[in-house]
Design an enzyme around this catalytic site. Structure first.
Site, mmCIF file in Angstrom:
data_model
loop_
_atom_site.group_PDB
_atom_site.id
_atom_site.type_symbol
_atom_site.label_atom_id
_atom_site.label_comp_id
_atom_site.label_asym_id
_atom_site.label_seq_id
_atom_site.Cartn_x
_atom_site.Cartn_y
_atom_site.Cartn_z
ATOM 1 N N LYS A 1 0.832 -1.210 0.000
ATOM 2 C CA LYS A 1 0.000 0.000 0.000
ATOM 3 C C LYS A 1 0.865 1.259 0.000
ATOM 4 O O LYS A 1 0.673 2.171 -0.796
ATOM 5 C CB LYS A 1 -0.925 -0.013 1.221
ATOM 6 C CG LYS A 1 -1.818 1.214 1.353
ATOM 7 C CD LYS A 1 -2.728 1.119 2.577
ATOM 8 C CE LYS A 1 -3.812 0.111 2.372
ATOM 9 N NZ LYS A 1 -4.878 0.199 3.409
ATOM 10 N N LYS B 1 1.755 -4.435 11.109
ATOM 11 C CA LYS B 1 0.406 -4.644 11.632
ATOM 12 C C LYS B 1 0.510 -5.158 13.056
ATOM 13 O O LYS B 1 1.408 -5.941 13.385
ATOM 14 C CB LYS B 1 -0.355 -5.669 10.794
ATOM 15 C CG LYS B 1 -1.862 -5.489 10.843
ATOM 16 C CD LYS B 1 -2.294 -4.282 10.030
ATOM 17 C CE LYS B 1 -3.801 -4.113 9.995
ATOM 18 N NZ LYS B 1 -4.190 -2.984 9.143
#
Length: 349
Positions: free
Chosen positions: A60, A72
């Site tokens: 991304k 994450k």
């Protein structure tokens, strides 16, 4: 084979729950990604989620051209466990301790199950956090920016399909009316689009009524006869089985991990259905937050980066068309090139 730079699994000293932080890459800069507080059948399922989502964050940021890597954080809640206010604070403080121990390698923001108020609590322990409430100097709720970024991606797809970026008169099926989905549905209504909507929560039907949208059951909406399907809830909505039921010309939405398996992208391509990778379409929220809070860009500059998603998708669709590839392949190749160039510079430094 694990291709992550660092994976930390820590049993929270207060909550005794597993706190997982996966840092996929710091080639482009320190890693960033959301904190997911979610129920899993087994904590290893949370680990799998963290590994997959952190890799997607790397892609991304690379495709968006931001100097950040992918990471994450996941707290794996056992099935049936609910957190009262005190236990939730314990969990968040455990997360903050783990993030702070990484020394700036990873910064976290909201994801499924968390929001700006949670980031404020984490920010009491570590500075490596974003999307804190605006009154505390943060960028606040990222969902409006995610919705605007998805709108930009939809305009690019409309231009590819119909020769105009206008969505007026186009029919779209929005799957999920949470913060992002509802915000996007309102933007699309203001653009003059005709909406079909759904959500697993029947109370969200009032949002559809407010917008004059057609309501369909969750298990029926994928087969709706619309121009574009817009997944805006949890992932794995597109499967090998249900791709055959689609009657749309494109699938573009902010939901993460929309494909149940990677080969679904090829099946969509063979059917002539454009699929914009979710990590491209959903980037607006994190682009705004990272730009303003971690890279200290002004509001106008951050907004320009969100709107640039339209040009990014235009370029990906053009590249895919020219080379006979899927948009997913074009995006992956772009991310790989940028990561390779950054890694080469680091080795040469």
């Amino acid at each position: 084979m694990l291709d992550h730079e660092r994976v930390t699994i820590h049993t929270g000293t207060r909550s005794r729950l597993p706190v997982i932080v996966a840092v996929h890459s710091t080639a482009l800069g320190p890693a960033a990604g959301g904190l997911r507080l979610w129920h899993y059948p087994d904590w290893r399922d949370g680990l799998t989620d963290a590994l997959r989502l952190s890799a997607a964050m790397t892609s991304k940021f690379a495709v968006a051209g931001l100097p950040s890597g992918g990471g994450k954080a996941v707290v794996a809640l056992p099935e049936g466990v609910t957190l009262d206010t005190g236990r939730r604070r314990e969990v968040l403080r455990d997360v903050a301790d783990v993030i702070d121990s990484l020394g700036g390698m990873y910064a976290t923001g909201p994801d499924v199950g968390t929001g700006p108020a949670d980031m404020a609590l984490i920010g009491e322990t570590t500075p490596h956090v974003f999307c804190r409430p605006a009154q505390l100097g943060g960028s606040g709720d990222s969902s409006p920016h995610t919705a605007r970024g998805t709108l930009a991606a939809l305009r690019a797809v409309s231009r590819r399909l119909y020769g105009t970026g206008s969505l007026s008169g186009r029919s779209l099926a929005v799957i999920g009316l949470g913060r992002v989905g509802a915000g996007l549905a309102r933007l699309l209504t203001a653009e003059g689009a005709a909406l079909t909507v759904t959500d697993t929560d029947p109370d969200k039907r009032r949002i559809g009524e407010e917008l004059g949208a057609v309501w369909r059951a969750p298990d029926e909406i994928l087969a709706a006869d619309v121009d574009i399907v817009v997944p805006s809830a949890l992932g794995s909505v597109l499967t090998v089985q249900n791709v055959a039921e689609l009657r749309c010309r494109a699938v573009v939405g902010p939901a993460n991990n929309q494909l149940a398996t990677p080969e679904v992208a090829d099946l969509l391509h063979h059917r002539g259905i454009i699929w914009v990778p979710d990590y491209v379409a959903s980037a607006g929220g994190v682009i705004n937050a990272i730009s303003t809070e971690l890279h200290h860009a002004g509001a106008d500059a951050a907004d320009a980066r969100v709107r640039a998603i339209e040009e990014t998708v235009n370029d990906l669709l053009e590249t895919a068309h020219r080379l006979g590839r899927t948009p997913a392949q074009a995006a992956d190749e772009l991310a790989t090139r940028r990561l390779g160039a950054a890694s080469g510079l680091r080795r040469g430094a």
